[in-house]
Design an enzyme around this catalytic site. Structure first.
Site, PDB file in Angstrom:
ATOM      1  CB  SER A  92      45.437  25.155  35.690  1.00  0.00           C
ATOM      2  OG  SER A  92      46.611  25.642  34.896  1.00  0.00           O
TER       3      SER A  92
ATOM      4  CG  ASN B 251      36.042  23.000  30.320  1.00  0.00           C
ATOM      5  OD1 ASN B 251      37.424  22.948  30.481  1.00  0.00           O
ATOM      6  ND2 ASN B 251      35.566  24.044  29.457  1.00  0.00           N
TER       7      ASN B 251
ATOM      8  CG  ASN C 114      26.270  33.492  35.519  1.00  0.00           C
ATOM      9  OD1 ASN C 114      27.422  33.096  35.822  1.00  0.00           O
ATOM     10  ND2 ASN C 114      26.083  34.725  35.691  1.00  0.00           N
ATOM     11  CB  VAL C 115      28.796  28.211  36.525  1.00  0.00           C
ATOM     12  CG1 VAL C 115      28.737  27.153  35.311  1.00  0.00           C
ATOM     13  CG2 VAL C 115      30.112  29.177  36.413  1.00  0.00           C
TER      14      VAL C 115
ATOM     15  CE  LYS D 161      40.947  26.722  36.404  1.00  0.00           C
ATOM     16  NZ  LYS D 161      39.915  25.648  35.993  1.00  0.00           N
TER      17      LYS D 161
ATOM     18  CE1 TYR E 204      42.559  29.614  35.386  1.00  0.00           C
ATOM     19  CE2 TYR E 204      44.795  29.169  35.572  1.00  0.00           C
ATOM     20  CZ  TYR E 204      43.364  28.801  35.109  1.00  0.00           C
ATOM     21  OH  TYR E 204      43.111  27.734  33.991  1.00  0.00           O
ATOM     22  CB  ALA E 205      47.460  29.998  41.462  1.00  0.00           C
ATOM     23  CB  ALA E 206      43.395  30.973  44.990  1.00  0.00           C
TER      24      ALA E 206
END
Length: 241
Positions: A134, A82, A55-56, A151, A147-149
């Site tokens: 992404s 990843n 679990n990262v 990536k 998610y955008a933040a």
């Protein structure tokens, strides 16, 4: 195959399936000893790919897994960050749990392992680290603020680490790949009309395949990219958002 990674030890988070699985299998084909880190079960069997649960988001577990890999394999030459998740919602509707979960996996999870692997590579004098971003990290996307933040952040992390881990003369390279829409299991559940829409957003008028992202990772992991560091490579078919 050409044995581009012969003698190398490669670590891939989120390596049990999808893009990570494609990378693990290709790296193995190219001669690497590969460690696939994941919370889920392996979806394939491959010679020279060892599965280890991780679990990262767990700081202590990340350190223990790093120590175990060094003890068992003696070194780490390649790290692919990843592992990632999505929990989408418009900003006005996004819960604290949705925000925190994505930040914890996609950003903190990248830091938790690299904080050990990067200095290890600097000490051994060489290595390649690849962050998986992404197109959303570059262009943004409605309903994916969290998610955008993350990536976008991993691109900046790679540029910073490219400077830090090489500042004493070590040949450590750190780069980022930004995939576009790629036919992983998640997209296979999307209706055909939406897939057609996604395909038409690219210059090549098609979606990507996991192997095409893996090929870019192989390039950055190998000596073919020996003079490339601190860079973002978009593998998106010429996406237009």
């Amino acid at each position: 195959m050409t044995d581009l990674l012969k003698g190398k030890v490669a670590v891939v988070t989120g390596g049990a399936r999808g893009l990570g699985g494609a990378m693990c299998q290709l790296f193995s084909d190219e001669g690497a000893e590969v460690i696939a880190l994941d919370m889920g079960d392996m979806t394939y069997e491959k010679t020279n790919v060892t599965y280890m649960p991780l679990n990262v988001t767990d700081k202590q577990e990340s350190k223990e897994v790093f120590d175990h890999i060094i003890e068992k394999f003696g070194k780490i030459d390649i790290l692919v960050n990843n592992a990632g998740i999505t929990k989408d919602a418009l900003t006005r509707k996004m819960s604290d749990d949705q925000w925190d979960a994505v930040i914890d996996v996609n950003l903190n999870g990248v830091f938790n392992l690299t904080r050990y692997v990067g200095p290890h590579m600097a000490e051994q004098g060489r290595g390649s680290i690849i962050n998986i971003s992404s197109v959303v990290g570059t262009y943004g996307n409605i309903g994916q603020a969290n998610y955008a933040a993350t990536k976008g952040a991993v691109v900046s992390l790679a540029k910073t680490w490219a400077k830090e881990f090489a500042m004493k003369g070590a040949d450590v390279r750190v780069n980022t790949i930004a995939p576009g829409y790629t036919m992983t299991d998640i997209l296979k559940t999307v209706p055909d009309d939406l897939l057609d829409k996604f395909a038409k957003m690219t210059m090549l008028n098609r979606l990507g395949q996991p192997e095409e992202i893996a090929n870019a990772a192989l390039f950055l992991a190998s000596d073919m990219s020996s003079y490339i560091t601190g860079q973002l490579i978009s593998v998106d078919g010429g996406m237009r958002l």
